[in-house]
Design an enzyme around this catalytic site. Sequence first.
Site, PDB file in Angstrom:
ATOM      1  N   ARG A 154       0.868  -1.179   0.000  1.00 42.94           N
ATOM      2  CA  ARG A 154       0.000   0.000   0.000  1.00 42.94           C
ATOM      3  C   ARG A 154       0.908   1.234   0.000  1.00 42.94           C
ATOM      4  NH1 ARG A 154       2.512   2.010   3.673  1.00 42.94           N
ATOM      5  NH2 ARG A 154       0.985   3.682   3.692  1.00 42.94           N
ATOM      6  N   GLY A 155       0.271   2.411  -0.100  1.00 42.12           N
ATOM      7  CA  GLY A 155       1.038   3.643  -0.265  1.00 42.12           C
ATOM      8  C   GLY A 155       1.098   3.947  -1.758  1.00 42.12           C
ATOM      9  N   ALA A 156       0.782   5.194  -2.123  1.00 40.36           N
ATOM     10  CA  ALA A 156       0.569   5.527  -3.543  1.00 40.36           C
ATOM     11  C   ALA A 156       1.729   5.127  -4.465  1.00 40.36           C
ATOM     12  CB  ALA A 156       0.249   7.017  -3.661  1.00 40.36           C
ATOM     13  N   ARG A 201      -7.645  -0.266  -6.415  1.00 37.49           N
ATOM     14  CA  ARG A 201      -7.863   0.830  -5.465  1.00 37.49           C
ATOM     15  C   ARG A 201      -8.080   2.120  -6.272  1.00 37.49           C
ATOM     16  NH1 ARG A 201      -4.214   1.173  -0.348  1.00 37.49           N
ATOM     17  NH2 ARG A 201      -6.113   2.185   0.396  1.00 37.49           N
ATOM     18  N   GLN A 231      -1.648   2.413   9.934  1.00 35.48           N
ATOM     19  CA  GLN A 231      -0.372   2.533   9.212  1.00 35.48           C
ATOM     20  C   GLN A 231       0.681   3.263  10.046  1.00 35.48           C
ATOM     21  OE1 GLN A 231      -3.377   3.149   7.902  1.00 35.48           O
ATOM     22  NE2 GLN A 231      -3.468   2.684   5.719  1.00 35.48           N
ATOM     23  N   ASP A 254      -1.982  11.015  -2.021  1.00 37.62           N
ATOM     24  CA  ASP A 254      -2.445   9.996  -2.973  1.00 37.62           C
ATOM     25  C   ASP A 254      -2.854  10.595  -4.300  1.00 37.62           C
ATOM     26  OD1 ASP A 254      -2.904   8.715  -0.163  1.00 37.62           O
ATOM     27  OD2 ASP A 254      -2.771   7.107  -1.654  1.00 37.62           O
ATOM     28  N   ASN A 296      -5.236  12.532   0.844  1.00 33.89           N
ATOM     29  CA  ASN A 296      -4.294  11.673   1.578  1.00 33.89           C
ATOM     30  C   ASN A 296      -5.113  10.885   2.606  1.00 33.89           C
ATOM     31  OD1 ASN A 296      -1.555  10.772   2.118  1.00 33.89           O
ATOM     32  ND2 ASN A 296      -1.701  11.869   4.048  1.00 33.89           N
TER      33      ASN A 296
END
Length: 351
Positions: free
Chosen positions: A55-57, A93, A200, A241, A251
């Site tokens: 995960r994480g853009a 996503r 997170q 994001d 975000n």
Amino acid sequence: MTTPAVLSQKTIETIEWTSEGVVMIDQTRLPREEVFVTCRNYVEVADAIRTMIIRGAPAIGVAAAMGVAIGALQSENLEADMPAICETLAKTRPTAVNLFWAIERMKQVYASIRTQSLSQVRERLVAEALDIRAEDIAINEAIGRNGVDLIPDGKTVLTHCNAGALATAGFGTALGVIRAAVQAGKQIDVFADETRPFLQGARLTAWELQRDGIKTTLITDNMAGHFLKSGRIGCVVVGADRIAANGDVANKVGTYGVAVLAKENNIPFYVAAPISTLVLTLSSGDQIPIEERAAKEVTHVGGVHVAPEGIEVANPAFDVTPNRYVSAIITERGVARSPYNESLRALAAKS
Ligand code: MRU
């Protein structure tokens, strides 16, 4: 406050291309277990993105590119299979634009070489995915260098969610700025919001920074206002994001509240993100799609059902911070400030 000038651990390998498949550290199991997952086809890569193993853009952008590459390696008729490969990865996503940016980049490369032999096409797509990964690390290091001067020496930096090595191919965006400031000898420590509901901050940011020997204090999200008022916090740095042309920033949910509280207390609120997160065709953040995730993430804590059965739940994974709360946007091409319509366009045009 003691902060080591030299980071003690090597950067985490978030995602790697191997002969066995795409290998990722399983972020759903950190910090309890350091387990690596091997995705052996593009459907497994898509599942890993959807379930937030990765995960994480920027990290999901790299994963998607590698997903296209592994799909190409296993296809005997790429002309027929490419649309389904790209669509499966794109449906995972909706908010982080880096996912769509990376898929589009792979599609464009494919379009430019589709008449070549299948083995040449496969080789080129794998090379492109590896380039995207390598570029991401270099971009994060540049973001770090560009952000160092904004971090006040001798103060605490507050961050929300995880915009670190785990959220990227390495080094991190917001945590990259923090790492660069520590490497530059600044005496800083970090307050990490736990970031309900997926945690997170508690699970990933706290783990990453502790591993690096950067002094970190974990707080629950509802403590941020208390500490922003205390005079201890020198600035806030978060990732993004998706960023609209006017500087509105999507975000992790909760970012908006932190930004408002930072402004109320005259504390600079910085966003660190690569130019690929910027979408100039979106005039404002209202046009950014916000992912709604499963109710179970809210009703359960550590696998224990804490809410009454049948309760209605809302679980937006992101929020949009209006540009008026954003003191600056730190990119690999420089730092943008208000008016963002001009400054972001100028950075996007810069090579
Ligand atoms: O739902 P997540 O964990 O993918 O959300 C991550 C964030 O919101 C990050 O802050 C953002 O992607 C930037 S990561 C460099």
